[in-house]
Structures are given as C-alpha cells and as structure tokens.
Design an enzyme around this catalytic site. Structure first.
Site: not given
Ligand SMILES: NC(=O)c1ccc[n+]([C@@H]2O[C@H](COP(=O)([O-])OP(=O)(O)OC[C@H]3O[C@@H](n4cnc5c(N)ncnc54)[C@H](OP(=O)(O)O)[C@@H]3O)[C@@H](O)[C@H]2O)c1
Length: 274
Positions: A48, A73, A106
């Site tokens: 990241y 990771k 990861h």
């Molecule tokens: N291990 C892996 O391969 C892997 C892959 C992907 C992700 N991850 C981890 O998982 C975390 C979360 O996944 P993600 O970032 O892909 O997606 P997510 O948490 O499902 O969604 C994030 C998005 O939703 C919006 N959001 C958050 N809370 C909200 C709410 N209450 N109402 C409306 N919109 C909302 C955020 O915008 P705003 O910021 O504008 O609120 C952002 O655009 C990542 O940040 C990372 O740390 C790990």
C-alpha cells in the site's frame, strides 16, 4: 468492542480500519482520527506504500502502542526466507514500530516454495518481531497445504468477504482449524450499500446498510476491516455494538444471491475453486 482470540491467545479487536489508498497527510489524519474514535486495529501492507502515513497516525494519537493491533503484509514476490526477514525489518522501520501484531503473506505464489515461506514466518515469531503470522487470499486447498507442512502457526486468513461474496465453506474450514478469518472489502467497496434486503433490515434498527453488512460478519465471528477516510463514516462503521441481528435476518442475508468479487489482482487464483 468485541475481540477474536487468536491461536496465540492474543486478542484482536474484531473491527479494524483498512488503510489501502490512505497515504500522505490525509492518510495520517485518517489513521489518527480512527484511533481517537476508538479503533484499535489497523490493517496495512508493504504494497500500500503507506507505512509512513500509518506510523505517523499512530504516533499522533494519544494511544499507547501496546493497546493497538497492527497488521502488515508481505508482497507475493518477497516470500523467500531472506526476503521475509527484510520485509519485516522494512515494515518496522517505515511504521516506526518495534513489533507487528500480525504479519501476513499478501498473496500466494507458486514460484516460491511454501516451506521456505513458512520457515521465514516461524523465524519472525522466534525473534519476537511479530506476535502472530498468517496468510491472505488463501483458498481451502491452499490452507490444507500449509497445515500439512505444519511449520508455522497460521493464526489468520484475510480474504474478500462480504454480503455479495459469502465464504461459508472457507469459514467452516477455518473454524475447524483455529484460523481466524478477517474480511477485507467488507462493504464490497460500496457496491452493496443499496441492497434491498439490507435496506429493509437497516430501517428496522435505524442503522445504515453498511452497519448491517458489517454486523452480519461480526456475528459470524469474522473480523472486518472497512476503510474510510471520513471521520463520520469511520464512527458509523464502528457503531455496531448496540444491536444484534436475529438468526432469521442472518439467514436472509446469507440467502442473497448476488455474487461479486471486487478484488481481481490475481484473477486465476480463485479458478481452482474453494
Ligand atoms: N489482503 C488483501 O488482498 C486486501 C485486498 C483489498 C483490501 N484489503 C484491506 O481491506 C480494507 C478494506 O477494503 P476496501 O478498502 O477494498 O473496501 P471497503 O472497506 O469495502 O470499502 C471502502 C470504500 O467504501 C467507502 N465507505 C466506507 N464506509 C462507508 C459507509 N459507512 N458508507 C458509505 N461508504 C463507505 C469508502 O469511502 P470513504 O473513504 O469516502 O468513506 C471507500 O470508498 C483495505 O483498505 C485494506 O486494508 C486487503
């Protein structure tokens, strides 16, 4: 706050902050704001490129390091024994920390012997640089390979898991083998927020669809790491501990038929099945 008890018996807060794409000063203030609003679990990764922002957010908060649970990771091309040691040193340096609570592979990589990777993880536990080790994006058949080698105590598997990607089979396997599941993209990056069933249930509790989607995971004892840079949404995503979904509501959500995978960096990875 609820906790998941890991294999090591360490407690991990069941709700954490995802930090993908939170970088620079904005990233730092998002992390500091989340900690100040009660978050104690932070999820980052070398990939990241935001360890400095996360580390500064931790430093700016008024919370002692021991009260936080920090995950990072290891990139999939740095999974040899030596590369893993270097990845850990780099993570600690960039974050400004003396240990990680959890260090994950990861993504799996067939080109690097799994035994070498597991030996590398076990060594980090021995040196005390990490408290727990685990994997991410591992299917059941991959976990089986890891467990058969029995070279490192795998505490966590972090996978995409949300209302539109129900990982029930993987969950059963992990529960049976003392592996805690952490759900990434628990809001399907916003794609589930208008779901009809979630909307109906949310109205009943005066909650948002995001809160229902997160609560559904928590009640399955799956940890979740939603990402938000907005303090209001961070607070809302954390406000999950004053209500419970009924078994019938959980079942209704389980039965939602939509299937969606939002993360596709290594699409072939999931073709071999669960
Ligand atoms: N291990 C892996 O391969 C892997 C892959 C992907 C992700 N991850 C981890 O998982 C975390 C979360 O996944 P993600 O970032 O892909 O997606 P997510 O948490 O499902 O969604 C994030 C998005 O939703 C919006 N959001 C958050 N809370 C909200 C709410 N209450 N109402 C409306 N919109 C909302 C955020 O915008 P705003 O910021 O504008 O609120 C952002 O655009 C990542 O940040 C990372 O740390 C790990």
């Amino acid at each position: 706050m609820l906790y998941s008890t890991l294999l090591s018996k360490q407690k991990m807060p069941i709700l954490g902050l995802g930090t993908f794409d939170l970088r620079g000063e904005e990233g730092t203030s998002s992390v500091a704001s989340a900690i100040n609003h009660g978050y104690r679990h932070l999820d980052t990764a070398l990939g990241y490129e935001n360890h400095d922002a996360v580390g500064q957010g931790i430093a700016q908060s008024a919370i002692a390091r021991e009260e936080l649970f920090v995950t990072s990771k290891i990139p999939r091309d740095e999974l040899s024994f030596d590369d893993i040691q270097r990845a850990c040193e780099r993570s600690l340096r960039e974050l400004g920390l003396s240990y990680l609570d959890l260090f994950l592979v990861h993504w799996p990589n067939n080109d690097i012997p799994l035994a070498d990777t597991l030996r590398g993880l076990a060594h980090l536990l021995d040196t005390g640089q990490v408290k727990n080790v685990g994997v991410s994006n591992f299917t059941t058949w991959r976990l089986r390979e890891v467990l058969e080698l029995d070279m490192a105590p795998i505490a966590v598997n972090q996978v995409e898991y949300h209302v539109y990607l129900n990982q029930e089979k993987l969950r059963s396997y992990c529960t049976a083998n003392d592996i805690t599941l952490v759900a990434y993209s628990p809001l399907a990056q916003g794609k589930l927020l208008k779901d009809e069933i979630l909307t109906e249930i949310a109205a009943r509790y005066e909650k948002t669809t995001a809160q229902i989607a997160l609560r559904w995971l928590l009640q399955k004892e799956v940890a979740a790491i939603p990402r938000s840079q907005s303090p209001e949404r961070q607070i809302a995503n954390f406000d999950l501990f004053d209500f419970s979904l009924s078994p019938k509501e959980i079942e209704r959500i389980d039965d939602i038929e939509e299937i969606l995978r939002v993360i596709g960096f290594w699409p072939g990875e999931f073709e071999k099945g669960e």
